[in-house]
Design an enzyme around this catalytic site. Sequence first.
Site, PDB file in Angstrom:
ATOM      1  N   LEU A   1     -15.589 -15.125 -19.622  1.00 40.27           N
ATOM      2  CA  LEU A   1     -15.801 -13.688 -19.769  1.00 40.27           C
ATOM      3  C   LEU A   1     -15.852 -13.109 -18.369  1.00 40.27           C
ATOM      4  O   LEU A   1     -16.395 -13.733 -17.452  1.00 40.27           O
ATOM      5  CB  LEU A   1     -17.132 -13.398 -20.475  1.00 40.27           C
ATOM      6  CG  LEU A   1     -17.161 -13.255 -21.992  1.00 40.27           C
ATOM      7  CD1 LEU A   1     -18.602 -13.097 -22.462  1.00 40.27           C
ATOM      8  CD2 LEU A   1     -16.314 -12.106 -22.465  1.00 40.27           C
ATOM      9  N   ASP A   2     -15.319 -11.925 -18.199  1.00 32.31           N
ATOM     10  CA  ASP A   2     -15.338 -11.292 -16.893  1.00 32.31           C
ATOM     11  C   ASP A   2     -16.772 -11.068 -16.417  1.00 32.31           C
ATOM     12  O   ASP A   2     -17.706 -10.955 -17.224  1.00 32.31           O
ATOM     13  CB  ASP A   2     -14.606  -9.948 -16.936  1.00 32.31           C
ATOM     14  CG  ASP A   2     -13.134 -10.103 -17.247  1.00 32.31           C
ATOM     15  OD1 ASP A   2     -12.528 -11.088 -16.781  1.00 32.31           O
ATOM     16  OD2 ASP A   2     -12.591  -9.239 -17.957  1.00 32.31           O
ATOM     17  N   TYR A   3     -16.934 -10.967 -15.125  1.00 35.31           N
ATOM     18  CA  TYR A   3     -18.229 -10.719 -14.487  1.00 35.31           C
ATOM     19  C   TYR A   3     -18.918  -9.496 -15.087  1.00 35.31           C
ATOM     20  O   TYR A   3     -20.129  -9.488 -15.293  1.00 35.31           O
ATOM     21  CB  TYR A   3     -17.974 -10.531 -12.981  1.00 35.31           C
ATOM     22  CG  TYR A   3     -19.182 -10.261 -12.129  1.00 35.31           C
ATOM     23  CD1 TYR A   3     -20.152 -11.243 -11.933  1.00 35.31           C
ATOM     24  CD2 TYR A   3     -19.340  -9.034 -11.485  1.00 35.31           C
ATOM     25  CE1 TYR A   3     -21.253 -11.007 -11.124  1.00 35.31           C
ATOM     26  CE2 TYR A   3     -20.436  -8.788 -10.669  1.00 35.31           C
ATOM     27  CZ  TYR A   3     -21.388  -9.774 -10.500  1.00 35.31           C
ATOM     28  OH  TYR A   3     -22.483  -9.537  -9.694  1.00 35.31           O
ATOM     29  N   ASP A   4     -18.133  -8.447 -15.389  1.00 27.78           N
ATOM     30  CA  ASP A   4     -18.708  -7.204 -15.893  1.00 27.78           C
ATOM     31  C   ASP A   4     -18.661  -7.097 -17.417  1.00 27.78           C
ATOM     32  O   ASP A   4     -18.867  -6.014 -17.969  1.00 27.78           O
ATOM     33  CB  ASP A   4     -18.034  -5.987 -15.253  1.00 27.78           C
ATOM     34  CG  ASP A   4     -16.514  -6.023 -15.375  1.00 27.78           C
ATOM     35  OD1 ASP A   4     -15.971  -7.026 -15.877  1.00 27.78           O
ATOM     36  OD2 ASP A   4     -15.872  -5.039 -14.962  1.00 27.78           O
ATOM     37  N   SER A   5     -18.386  -8.203 -18.099  1.00 27.38           N
ATOM     38  CA  SER A   5     -18.425  -8.238 -19.560  1.00 27.38           C
ATOM     39  C   SER A   5     -19.614  -9.073 -20.016  1.00 27.38           C
ATOM     40  O   SER A   5     -20.159  -9.874 -19.261  1.00 27.38           O
ATOM     41  CB  SER A   5     -17.123  -8.820 -20.121  1.00 27.38           C
ATOM     42  OG  SER A   5     -16.023  -8.005 -19.783  1.00 27.38           O
TER      43      SER A   5
END
Length: 198
Positions: free
Chosen positions: A42-46
């Site tokens: 998962l992305d850092y900001d997700s």
Amino acid sequence: MSTLYLLHKPYRMLSQFTDERGGRATLKDVIDMPGIYAAGRLDYDSEGLLLLTDDGALIHRISDPRHKQPKTYWVQVEGEPGDTALDALRQGVTLKDGVTRPARVRRLSDPRVAPRQPPIRRRIETPTTWLEVVITEGRNRQVRRMTAHVGHPTLRLIRVAIGAWRLEGLAPGQWRSETLHAPMKPRPSSARATRRRS
């Protein structure tokens, strides 16, 4: 028999156990089990569901696009997407790396989600909408690019399910484990909940 760990990855945390740059939160801050790795990322900001295990074959079965594990996201977007925008997502949109597979998309009236810290930036004059988006691909930042393509940038993204595994019951930073007695068969009855490390 394999052990699978279901983790609620918080916002602004890497989907790995080390940070080469330093200073960012990693999975080691909330789960410190030796020899496990994330099946996908998962992305850092997700935020949301991340599956981890020490079983390499299981990681492959979960993350390989050929198995088309559906991934379900709750997505807060800017504005109020109309039927034209939602139909475009359902049919597939053309991104720089090609046309996406058709997605399942529906509006959500009031999803129960944990507050995010820090909260999203909101403009008073611009409403937001929650969508449920289900995809069977795993391109880089795919859902964010899809919603931006139809004119509604993603403000917050939470993965709530991968296949039959769901995020329910886990607060950010919490995890639970499941013993799988057959490949890709969740066994909720054998799960045990564990809170984040203090």
